[in-house]
Design a protein around this motif. Structure first.
Motif, PDB file in Angstrom:
ATOM      1  N   ASN A 224       2.461  18.647  94.280  1.00 34.14           N
ATOM      2  CA  ASN A 224       3.487  17.632  94.116  1.00 34.14           C
ATOM      3  C   ASN A 224       4.799  18.302  93.729  1.00 34.14           C
ATOM      4  O   ASN A 224       4.857  19.218  92.721  1.00 34.14           O
ATOM      5  CB  ASN A 224       2.743  16.867  92.467  1.00 34.14           C
ATOM      6  CG  ASN A 224       3.632  15.916  92.040  1.00 34.14           C
ATOM      7  OD1 ASN A 224       4.899  16.209  92.226  1.00 34.14           O
ATOM      8  ND2 ASN A 224       3.120  14.597  91.994  1.00 34.14           N
ATOM      9  N   PRO A 225       5.746  17.785  94.397  1.00 35.38           N
ATOM     10  CA  PRO A 225       6.988  18.503  94.456  1.00 35.38           C
ATOM     11  C   PRO A 225       7.505  18.305  93.057  1.00 35.38           C
ATOM     12  O   PRO A 225       8.449  19.321  92.357  1.00 35.38           O
ATOM     13  CB  PRO A 225       7.977  17.795  95.267  1.00 35.38           C
ATOM     14  CG  PRO A 225       7.114  17.047  96.296  1.00 35.38           C
ATOM     15  CD  PRO A 225       5.848  16.948  95.628  1.00 35.38           C
ATOM     16  N   LYS A 226       7.434  17.290  92.305  1.00 33.30           N
ATOM     17  CA  LYS A 226       8.069  17.325  90.794  1.00 33.30           C
ATOM     18  C   LYS A 226       7.195  18.270  89.705  1.00 33.30           C
ATOM     19  O   LYS A 226       8.163  18.806  89.158  1.00 33.30           O
ATOM     20  CB  LYS A 226       7.634  15.747  90.292  1.00 33.30           C
ATOM     21  CG  LYS A 226       8.423  15.316  89.063  1.00 33.30           C
ATOM     22  CD  LYS A 226       8.323  13.741  89.072  1.00 33.30           C
ATOM     23  CE  LYS A 226       8.319  13.630  87.344  1.00 33.30           C
ATOM     24  NZ  LYS A 226       9.745  13.803  86.629  1.00 33.30           N
ATOM     25  N   VAL A 227       6.069  18.341  89.972  1.00 35.21           N
ATOM     26  CA  VAL A 227       5.354  19.250  89.144  1.00 35.21           C
ATOM     27  C   VAL A 227       5.611  20.954  89.537  1.00 35.21           C
ATOM     28  O   VAL A 227       5.743  21.632  88.788  1.00 35.21           O
ATOM     29  CB  VAL A 227       3.750  19.244  89.451  1.00 35.21           C
ATOM     30  CG1 VAL A 227       2.797  20.254  88.501  1.00 35.21           C
ATOM     31  CG2 VAL A 227       3.123  17.577  88.990  1.00 35.21           C
ATOM     32  N   ARG A 228       5.722  21.040  90.857  1.00 36.31           N
ATOM     33  CA  ARG A 228       6.363  22.352  91.131  1.00 36.31           C
ATOM     34  C   ARG A 228       7.660  22.542  90.830  1.00 36.31           C
ATOM     35  O   ARG A 228       7.721  23.670  90.291  1.00 36.31           O
ATOM     36  CB  ARG A 228       6.494  22.295  93.027  1.00 36.31           C
ATOM     37  CG  ARG A 228       4.915  22.494  93.476  1.00 36.31           C
ATOM     38  CD  ARG A 228       4.894  22.165  94.863  1.00 36.31           C
ATOM     39  NE  ARG A 228       5.106  23.511  95.675  1.00 36.31           N
ATOM     40  CZ  ARG A 228       4.322  24.175  96.012  1.00 36.31           C
ATOM     41  NH1 ARG A 228       3.109  23.769  95.976  1.00 36.31           N
ATOM     42  NH2 ARG A 228       4.514  25.414  96.666  1.00 36.31           N
ATOM     43  N   ALA A 229       8.336  21.566  90.732  1.00 39.56           N
ATOM     44  CA  ALA A 229       9.780  21.901  90.028  1.00 39.56           C
ATOM     45  C   ALA A 229       9.988  22.093  88.689  1.00 39.56           C
ATOM     46  O   ALA A 229      10.597  23.015  88.260  1.00 39.56           O
ATOM     47  CB  ALA A 229      10.781  20.903  90.583  1.00 39.56           C
ATOM     48  N   ALA A 230       9.175  21.357  87.936  1.00 32.60           N
ATOM     49  CA  ALA A 230       9.282  21.277  86.472  1.00 32.60           C
ATOM     50  C   ALA A 230       8.415  22.061  85.664  1.00 32.60           C
ATOM     51  O   ALA A 230       8.696  22.839  84.625  1.00 32.60           O
ATOM     52  CB  ALA A 230       8.968  19.805  86.053  1.00 32.60           C
ATOM     53  N   TYR A 231       6.979  22.523  86.407  1.00 31.51           N
ATOM     54  CA  TYR A 231       6.223  23.299  85.761  1.00 31.51           C
ATOM     55  C   TYR A 231       5.783  24.457  86.439  1.00 31.51           C
ATOM     56  O   TYR A 231       4.887  25.473  85.756  1.00 31.51           O
ATOM     57  CB  TYR A 231       4.861  22.342  85.436  1.00 31.51           C
ATOM     58  CG  TYR A 231       5.431  21.053  84.353  1.00 31.51           C
ATOM     59  CD1 TYR A 231       5.972  21.365  83.259  1.00 31.51           C
ATOM     60  CD2 TYR A 231       5.440  20.130  85.069  1.00 31.51           C
ATOM     61  CE1 TYR A 231       6.170  20.239  82.533  1.00 31.51           C
ATOM     62  CE2 TYR A 231       5.868  18.855  84.618  1.00 31.51           C
ATOM     63  CZ  TYR A 231       6.339  18.900  83.061  1.00 31.51           C
ATOM     64  OH  TYR A 231       6.705  17.723  82.224  1.00 31.51           O
ATOM     65  N   LEU A 232       5.696  24.630  87.845  1.00 37.41           N
ATOM     66  CA  LEU A 232       5.307  25.895  88.460  1.00 37.41           C
ATOM     67  C   LEU A 232       6.551  26.584  88.961  1.00 37.41           C
ATOM     68  O   LEU A 232       6.378  27.550  89.930  1.00 37.41           O
ATOM     69  CB  LEU A 232       4.506  25.132  89.697  1.00 37.41           C
ATOM     70  CG  LEU A 232       3.303  24.406  89.342  1.00 37.41           C
ATOM     71  CD1 LEU A 232       2.431  23.889  90.538  1.00 37.41           C
ATOM     72  CD2 LEU A 232       2.395  25.023  88.413  1.00 37.41           C
ATOM     73  N   GLY A 233       7.561  26.699  88.237  1.00 34.06           N
ATOM     74  CA  GLY A 233       8.616  27.575  88.711  1.00 34.06           C
ATOM     75  C   GLY A 233       9.172  27.334  89.928  1.00 34.06           C
ATOM     76  O   GLY A 233       9.878  28.252  90.503  1.00 34.06           O
ATOM     77  N   GLY A 234       9.153  26.170  90.406  1.00 36.65           N
ATOM     78  CA  GLY A 234       9.789  25.781  91.945  1.00 36.65           C
ATOM     79  C   GLY A 234       9.041  26.622  92.682  1.00 36.65           C
ATOM     80  O   GLY A 234       9.640  26.471  93.910  1.00 36.65           O
ATOM     81  N   VAL A 235       7.705  27.069  92.837  1.00 34.93           N
ATOM     82  CA  VAL A 235       7.078  28.044  93.979  1.00 34.93           C
ATOM     83  C   VAL A 235       6.517  27.057  95.020  1.00 34.93           C
ATOM     84  O   VAL A 235       6.100  26.038  94.496  1.00 34.93           O
ATOM     85  CB  VAL A 235       6.122  29.090  93.326  1.00 34.93           C
ATOM     86  CG1 VAL A 235       7.049  30.111  92.704  1.00 34.93           C
ATOM     87  CG2 VAL A 235       5.267  28.352  92.418  1.00 34.93           C
TER      88      VAL A 235
END
Ligand code: ATP
Length: 235
Positions: A224-235
């Motif tokens: 999920n792009p939102k999760v990636r950006a907010a919680y997965l360091g945008g990787v």
């Protein structure tokens, strides 16, 4: 197994949880992710009976909301708190014995102790060491071991990677998976290392300012792009 329905928590005038709902199935690992102050710890503390809440906490069909903590433990729920909260002046063996305070059968307690020592050989080596002198990672192992001594069917872990050397974080996460598989334990995991947590869990919930804004399979959350950006360091 656990069904949280419309759970709210307030500290005086401050509302920390605004009617959240989610479920944890039998034998399942579910991750709760969210930034600082989102309400993750409050969720676990409400389930454990450590703070008052509104709403339902259905566990195997029984509503546990606002029962005293010892009844929650007796029902089979164990909580490894953030910061570990081990008894620093007691030995490793004494800490484990404290975890078994509700168990009466000596044979069963010894089997549980052997299970914990098998899972964490470092604790076996250090059984007479004063717990306050263990490393952060070893203390986390002890906190998990102590929780297992109450023979839970449902385990809650609050930030198990916090303040631990990266190499031990990996070991601890491997052990969490092993405990889940070997014991068939359901696990609710609160973790700031969202990458790692979503790798080992089946489902995840994203908590923001006291509300669940996303609930999905961990695989979907990782994409999920939102999760990636907010919680997965945008990787
Ligand atoms: P963190 O990762 O920083 O521990 P969290 O997601 O676990 O955050 P909580 O500790 O549950 O969040 O806190 C949720 C909200 O409730 C925050 O706004 C926090 O300031 C507030 N809060 C938590 N404990 C108390 C307390 N004892 N008294 C007043 N407010 C509190």
């Amino acid at each position: 197994m656990l069904s949280i329905q419309n759970l709210s928590v307030s500290y005086g005038a401050i509302a920390a949880l605004h009617g959240i709902s989610f479920e944890v199935g039998p034998g399942e690992i579910v991750t709760l992710i969210g930034s600082n102050g989102a309400g993750k710890t409050s969720t676990l503390r409400a389930i454990s009976g450590l703070i008052k809440s509104r709403g339902k906490i259905l566990y195997q069909g029984r509503d546990l909301a606002n029962l005293p903590p010892h009844e929650i433990v007796a029902a089979g729920i164990s909580h490894v708190p953030e910061g570990r909260m081990i008894f620093a002046n007691l030995t490793v063996a004494e800490n484990l014995a404290m975890g078994a305070y509700l168990q009466k059968d000596k044979g069963g307690i010894e089997r549980d102790r052997q299970f914990v020592f098998g899972m964490f050989p470092r604790l076996a080596e250090r059984r007479q060491q004063v717990a306050g002198t263990l490393s952060g990672g070893e203390q986390q192992m002890l906190a998990i071991g102590r929780a297992l001594m109450s023979r839970p069917k449902f385990l809650m872990l609050d930030e198990p990677s916090l303040g631990i050397a990266p190499i031990l974080v990996k070991t601890i996460f491997e052990k969490i998976v092993e405990i889940n598989r070997q014991q068939g334990l359901a696990i609710l995991l609160v973790e700031q290392n969202a990458n790692l947590a979503l790798e080992i869990s089946r489902h995840g919930c994203v908590l923001e300012t006291g509300q669940i804004i996303l609930r999905d399979s961990s695989a979907a959350l990782r994409e999920n792009p939102k999760v990636r950006a907010a919680y997965l360091g945008g990787v």
